[in-house]
Design a protein around this motif. Structure first.
Motif, PDB file in Angstrom:
ATOM      1  N   ARG A  60      -9.943   7.345  -2.376  1.00  8.15           N
ATOM      2  CA  ARG A  60      -8.998   8.228  -1.705  1.00  8.15           C
ATOM      3  C   ARG A  60      -8.446   9.177  -2.744  1.00  8.15           C
ATOM      4  O   ARG A  60      -7.637   8.782  -3.574  1.00  8.15           O
ATOM      5  N   GLY A  90      -3.144  -6.812  12.363  1.00  9.23           N
ATOM      6  CA  GLY A  90      -2.254  -5.978  11.556  1.00  9.23           C
ATOM      7  C   GLY A  90      -1.174  -6.742  10.814  1.00  9.23           C
ATOM      8  O   GLY A  90      -0.329  -6.151  10.153  1.00  9.23           O
ATOM      9  N   PHE A 106       0.887  -1.165   0.000  1.00  9.16           N
ATOM     10  CA  PHE A 106       0.000   0.000   0.000  1.00  9.16           C
ATOM     11  C   PHE A 106       0.921   1.210   0.000  1.00  9.16           C
ATOM     12  O   PHE A 106       1.489   1.536   1.034  1.00  9.16           O
ATOM     13  N   GLU A 108      -8.428  -6.844  -3.512  1.00 11.14           N
ATOM     14  CA  GLU A 108      -7.119  -6.209  -3.614  1.00 11.14           C
ATOM     15  C   GLU A 108      -6.340  -6.952  -4.696  1.00 11.14           C
ATOM     16  O   GLU A 108      -6.475  -8.162  -4.831  1.00 11.14           O
ATOM     17  N   GLY A 152      -1.586  -8.749   8.304  1.00  8.93           N
ATOM     18  CA  GLY A 152      -1.866  -8.896   6.880  1.00  8.93           C
ATOM     19  C   GLY A 152      -2.838 -10.012   6.518  1.00  8.93           C
ATOM     20  O   GLY A 152      -2.995 -10.330   5.346  1.00  8.93           O
ATOM     21  N   ALA A 188       2.449  -4.570   3.090  1.00 11.27           N
ATOM     22  CA  ALA A 188       1.530  -5.285   3.977  1.00 11.27           C
ATOM     23  C   ALA A 188       1.769  -6.792   3.904  1.00 11.27           C
ATOM     24  O   ALA A 188       1.666  -7.496   4.901  1.00 11.27           O
ATOM     25  N   PHE A 202       4.196   1.058   2.005  1.00  8.40           N
ATOM     26  CA  PHE A 202       4.069   0.095   3.096  1.00  8.40           C
ATOM     27  C   PHE A 202       3.839  -1.312   2.559  1.00  8.40           C
ATOM     28  O   PHE A 202       2.920  -1.555   1.777  1.00  8.40           O
TER      29      PHE A 202
HETATM   30  N1  LIG Z   1      -6.205  -0.133   2.004  1.00  8.66           N
HETATM   31  C1  LIG Z   1      -5.102  -0.006   2.789  1.00  8.66           C
HETATM   32  N2  LIG Z   1      -4.281   1.044   2.664  1.00  8.66           N
HETATM   33  C2  LIG Z   1      -3.164   1.158   3.420  1.00  8.66           C
HETATM   34  N3  LIG Z   1      -2.803   0.292   4.356  1.00  8.66           N
HETATM   35  C3  LIG Z   1      -3.583  -0.786   4.549  1.00  8.66           C
HETATM   36  C4  LIG Z   1      -4.773  -0.991   3.785  1.00  8.66           C
HETATM   37  N4  LIG Z   1      -5.353  -2.154   4.189  1.00  8.66           N
HETATM   38  C5  LIG Z   1      -4.555  -2.635   5.166  1.00  8.66           C
HETATM   39  N5  LIG Z   1      -3.494  -1.836   5.381  1.00  8.66           N
HETATM   40  C6  LIG Z   1      -2.408  -2.072   6.346  1.00  8.66           C
HETATM   41  O1  LIG Z   1      -1.885  -3.343   6.102  1.00  8.66           O
HETATM   42  C7  LIG Z   1      -1.597  -3.996   7.323  1.00  8.66           C
HETATM   43  C8  LIG Z   1      -2.290  -5.327   7.375  1.00  8.66           C
HETATM   44  O2  LIG Z   1      -3.665  -5.101   7.496  1.00  8.66           O
HETATM   45  P1  LIG Z   1      -4.723  -6.279   7.599  1.00  8.66           P
HETATM   46  O3  LIG Z   1      -4.518  -7.187   6.449  1.00  8.66           O
HETATM   47  O4  LIG Z   1      -6.057  -5.658   7.729  1.00  8.66           O
HETATM   48  O5  LIG Z   1      -4.291  -6.978   8.945  1.00  8.66           O
HETATM   49  P2  LIG Z   1      -5.079  -8.049   9.817  1.00  8.66           P
HETATM   50  O6  LIG Z   1      -6.322  -8.453   9.082  1.00  8.66           O
HETATM   51  O7  LIG Z   1      -4.120  -9.161   9.988  1.00  8.66           O
HETATM   52  O8  LIG Z   1      -5.369  -7.382  11.119  1.00  8.66           O
HETATM   53  C9  LIG Z   1      -2.022  -3.054   8.439  1.00  8.66           C
HETATM   54  O9  LIG Z   1      -0.872  -2.414   8.935  1.00  8.66           O
HETATM   55  C10 LIG Z   1      -2.929  -2.087   7.764  1.00  8.66           C
HETATM   56  O10 LIG Z   1      -2.826  -0.830   8.372  1.00  8.66           O
END
Ligand SMILES: Nc1ncnc2c1ncn2[C@@H]1O[C@H](COP(=O)(O)OP(=O)(O)O)[C@@H](O)[C@H]1O
Ligand SMILES: [Mg+2]
Lengths: 364, 269
Positions: B97, A43, A17, A57, A45, A22, A20
């Motif tokens: 966004r 968090g 992202f 995604e 992923g 993920a 970052f």
């Molecule tokens: N659409 C997005 N844009 C930016 N960062 C994202 C987005 N979706 C998730 N993240 C980031 O990716 C990481 C993993 O998120 P996520 O897959 O939701 O974790 P989990 O489901 O294991 O709690 C997190 O740090 C989150 O902030």
């Protein structure tokens, strides 16, 4: 490899992202008909990986194949997978029947057939008689069942579930776990289940992928993860664990002797160990695999009891051993062990184990 | 009373203030229906007796009906167009966004606080430079500028209030973007759409400043009323007309507010 061994194939999949990362780079296979869990702290992923399977995604690199079919450019509405959302995402303007039958429109079925399918689903998730209820006036457990029925009615090749039990209270959660397992057995569909609750993952899954920081640490069966964790991170994540450092003293034939300083020496199968004499070896041992004694015994290590806590079926004892910084955690089953429970804090105790209770971890 | 929180406790001073506020605000307005039924061409006390003749006179005036027709046509177009654009804008604001999103939203909302006269003059200058003659179309254009921010402001909470995974669930269950919109998004935001239609129609119907600058040969109703003020004999029937407009506007705005809130409270639970 038979095709069903790799029903879902995830090959070097990564997701960024912006800057970052993920998901770093994940490769694994999910088998046909299995209950597969993604387990990891919040968090790490899990949702991102699940959403890539659903098509919400797009991976920044790597490939995803489902049943041999390349998925990268297939939009969500054309994928043979369905998802149960964390929030359930029940359509508020439709009643229960219309929610469950939502995906049937495209199939252009005769009305009677459609109704039969919906009735069948209502029965499967035990919501008979709720068909005409407004969907926004239902409890969390009921909404969850609707979400399940709505996805299963389309007979997907894979059902994706994102922490579906997270919003439920403890009792309902345990009840739904049993039901989910029964459901998965009866429909025979491959489930990919996301959870941060290790106990939930252990009870439900055929296999579990332990995730951390966008990576998969280990994929294994529940008892494999518990009995043979490969890294310290996995070992610490599932259940409780004592970590001890050993040193290779000698290697003779298939056996290696490790020195554990305060804990004496143990013999392990050298095949597990690729290292040379004098090298440090990370070891782990489960609290319940250590025997706690009130009297000295041949080969037992002396220590003193610092803390004890009662957990119903088990008791936990924290033991101080001279020459060791960390307390050693020992647990005993509470069946007929009243003697041990009567131990005072500060009492002298002895610890004993079988050498093969030690797990040799990967170095990292 | 103990279950009522501090902030919700009835406050006498505030209540009295609210009533005084409403009286000061609406007393002058109430004089319009009052004199509309007064049997005299002069607007002054004492009242001369009850009559409905001014309303009857309205009935017989051809040019007034033309003006009403113009206003209705402009109103319908403005309501439909600004609501449609408002739906797209609200969706874009809540579902994607955009870089500099808050700045964009601020600019979209700006016409609410900008004096209409500025937009009116600006549009007039622009149109005459390009050589587009003034007509009901130009009035419609002006009204769009006035109404669009209101449409967006009415629609935004509806779009913000519903879970994005609702649309994803629809896609997941096999519906493409178009059917997802019709089967999920549209029904959920429908109350907002109806509210926006009513509100923008009412605003357009009452609007004077833009119409003042941009009207060609066919007047809208407010412009017509304005032109009639020059003739003292016509004044009572202007009052009668205003009474009707006032009444209809009230109903529409209340309906818009009521419908706009419909379902929102339910989602709050
Ligand atoms: N659409 C997005 N844009 C930016 N960062 C994202 C987005 N979706 C998730 N993240 C980031 O990716 C990481 C993993 O998120 P996520 O897959 O939701 O974790 P989990 O489901 O294991 O709690 C997190 O740090 C989150 O902030
Ligand atoms: Mg998540």
């Amino acid at each position: 490899m038979t095709p069903s061994e790799s029903y879902i194939s995830i090959r070097n999949v990564g997701k960024k992202f912006g800057d970052f990362e993920a998901i770093e780079s994940i490769s694994m296979d999910i088998r046909e008909g299995e209950f597969f869990s993604l387990l990891g702290a919040s968090g790490c992923g899990k949702t991102t990986l699940l959403r890539m399977l659903a098509g919400f995604e797009t991976p920044t690199r790597g490939d995803i194949l489902i049943d041999g079919q390349q998925m990268n450019d297939v939009p969500p509405f054309e994928r043979p997978v369905n998802m149960v959302f964390q929030s359930y995402a029940i359509f508020p303007h439709m009643n229960v029947r219309d929610n469950i039958g939502y995906g049937l429109r495209r199939l252009k079925l005769p009305r009677a057939k459609r109704n039969d399918m919906i009735d069948e689903m209502l029965e499967l998730v035990q919501l008979q008689g709720y068909g005409d209820r407004r969907s926004d006036a239902l409890s969390g457990g009921q909404r969850q069942r609707i979400a399940l029925a709505r996805a299963l009615i389309l007979k997907p090749k894979v059902l994706l579930l994102d922490e579906p039990l997270g919003a439920l209270d403890k009792r309902l959660r345990e009840q739904m776990q049993v039901e989910l397992r029964r459901l998965q057995r009866s429909v025979g569909i491959t489930f990919v289940f996301v959870t941060h609750d290790q106990e939930e993952a252990l009870t439900l899954s055929d296999r579990i992928a332990v995730m951390s920081g966008g990576k998969v640490l280990q994929v294994d069966t529940p008892d494999g993860l518990y009995e043979r964790p490969r890294t310290r991170e996995v070992a610490g994540f599932i259940g409780s664990m004592n970590f001890i450092e050993g040193k290779v003293l000698s290697r003779v034939n298939g056996h290696a002797t490790l020195g554990l300083s305060a804990f004496g020496e143990i013999q392990v199968d050298a095949k597990q160990i690729g290292f040379v004499e004098g090298e440090a070896v990370p070891l782990a041992i489960r609290p319940e695999k250590i025997e706690l004694l009130k009297e000295p015994s041949e080969g037992a290590v002396p220590g003193s009891l610092e803390l004890k806590s009662y957990h119903g079926e088990r008791s936990y004892f924290q033991v101080r051993v001279d020459g060791c910084d960390d307390l050693v955690s020992v647990s005993t089953q509470n069946a007929g062990r009243a003697k041990l429970r009567a131990l005072e804090e500060g009492a002298a105790v002895w610890l004993k184990w079988r050498d093969d209770a030690f797990i040799v971890l990967d170095k990292n | 009373m103990s279950d009522v929180s501090y902030i919700r406790r009835p406050n006498r001073v505030l209540t009295v203030y609210a009533y005084i506020f409403l009286i000061v605000l609406y007393l002058p307005v109430l004089s319009i229906p009052l004199f509309a039924f007064n049997d005299s061409i002069y607007v002054r006390f004492p009242l001369q007796g009850f009559t409905t003749q001014w309303f009857v006179q309205l009935w017989e005036r051809e040019s007034l009906w033309d003006a009403l027709g113009n206003s209705l046509r402009v109103g319908f177009f403005v309501a439909a167009l600004s609501t449609a654009l408002g739906v797209l804008a609200a969706r874009a604001i809540t579902r994607t966004r955009l870089p500099g999103q808050s700045a964009i939203v601020a600019f979209v909302m700006l016409p609410i606080v900008m004096p209409g006269i500025i937009f009116g003059v600006a549009l007039l200058v622009l149109l005459s430079r390009i050589g587009i003659p003034l007509s009901l179309y130009t009035v419609t254009l002006g009204h769009m500028i006035v109404c669009l921010p209101f449409a967006i402001a009415t629609l935004l909470p509806r779009f913000e209030g519903f879970d994005k995974s609702m649309e994803e669930a629809s896609a997941d269950l096999g519906e493409n973007g178009w059917f997802t919109f019709w089967r999920v998004t549209f029904p959920i935001v429908l109350p907002g759409i109806v509210a926006s239609l009513l509100l923008t129609f009412t605003i357009s119907f009452d609007e004077v400043i833009m119409a003042f600058f941009l009207t060609g040969t066919e007047p809208t109703l407010p412009m017509y009323i304005w032109s009639q003020l020059r003739f003292p004999r016509e004044f009572p029937s202007v009052l009668a007309l205003s009474t009707i407009i006032l009444f209809v506007s009230f109903i529409m705005v209340f309906a818009a507010l009521y419908i706009g809130r419909m379902g929102l409270q339910k989602n709050d639970r």
